[in-house]
Design a protein around this motif. Structure first.
Motif, PDB file in Angstrom:
ATOM      1  N   LYS A  83       1.876  11.692  -7.582  1.00  0.00           N
ATOM      2  CA  LYS A  83       1.913  11.226  -8.972  1.00  0.00           C
ATOM      3  C   LYS A  83       3.056  11.918  -9.719  1.00  0.00           C
ATOM      4  CE  LYS A  83      -0.871  10.780 -13.212  1.00  0.00           C
ATOM      5  NZ  LYS A  83       0.362  10.478 -13.923  1.00  0.00           N
ATOM      6  N   GLU A 140       2.654   6.649  -0.373  1.00  0.00           N
ATOM      7  CA  GLU A 140       1.982   7.955  -0.491  1.00  0.00           C
ATOM      8  C   GLU A 140       2.824   9.001  -1.224  1.00  0.00           C
ATOM      9  OE1 GLU A 140       0.800   8.820   3.555  1.00  0.00           O
ATOM     10  OE2 GLU A 140      -0.450   7.014   3.646  1.00  0.00           O
ATOM     11  N   LYS A 188       3.009   4.353  -4.570  1.00  0.00           N
ATOM     12  CA  LYS A 188       1.684   4.818  -4.136  1.00  0.00           C
ATOM     13  C   LYS A 188       1.413   4.378  -2.706  1.00  0.00           C
ATOM     14  CE  LYS A 188      -0.907   5.354  -8.413  1.00  0.00           C
ATOM     15  NZ  LYS A 188      -1.796   4.671  -9.369  1.00  0.00           N
TER      16      LYS A 188
END
Length: 157
Positions: free
Chosen positions: A92, A89, A86
């Motif tokens: 998901k 970046e 995360k």
């Protein structure tokens, strides 16, 4: 006089192709590298598109390589892997896809080995303090708390 080298788009593109071919990179890392090379936003976007279209840059492939490496070598748990991806970046979708690559038997076996190893290393007679030290070590490495406590109760009694 300005001492930093300036690059044409073609030069920068070649340099970044090598940079990405050397090892898997995430988009954030590559963008930063281009900014460090003092490339203008339009050139950065052009080069990013080129790298993606020519498969030098692939987020899902990066996520898979990252997860497999950090799990195998550093023995990180899923929480730490997700946190680190995360931070880079990563979407998901790519994170979830990469985590599915971890064999669950390997995952539990690795946790089991880590608990045994750490339990042996922690020289603490107070059982509660010992459990806390072992748990802190594993939680920091991103192992899920319910798994950590379940495992510890097998080895520290």
């Amino acid at each position: 006089m300005n001492s930093h080298k300036t690059y044409t788009v073609a030069e920068a593109q070649n340099k970044l192709e090598s940079y990405c071919a050397y090892q898997e990179r995430c988009h954030k890392e590559v963008r930063q590298k281009l900014r460090d090379m003092k490339m203008i936003p339009e050139a950065i976007d052009m080069i990013m598109v080129h790298l993606i279209e020519h498969n030098f840059l692939n987020e899902e492939r990066f996520a898979k390589a990252f997860v497999s490496g950090k799990f195998r070598i550093k023995k990180w748990g899923k929480n730490r892997l997700v946190r680190e991806l995360k931070f880079r970046e990563i979407s998901k979708y790519s994170i979830d896809t990469a985590l599915k690559e971890i064999d669950l038997d390997d995952y539990y076996k690795t946790l089991d080995e880590l608990v045994q190893k750490r339990t042996a290393q922690v020289k603490e007679t107070n059982i509660y303090k010992k459990k806390k030290k072992v748990a802190d070590y594993l939680l920091y490495r991103g192992w899920e708390s319910h798994l950590v406590y379940e495992k510890m109760n097998e080895y520290i009694t």
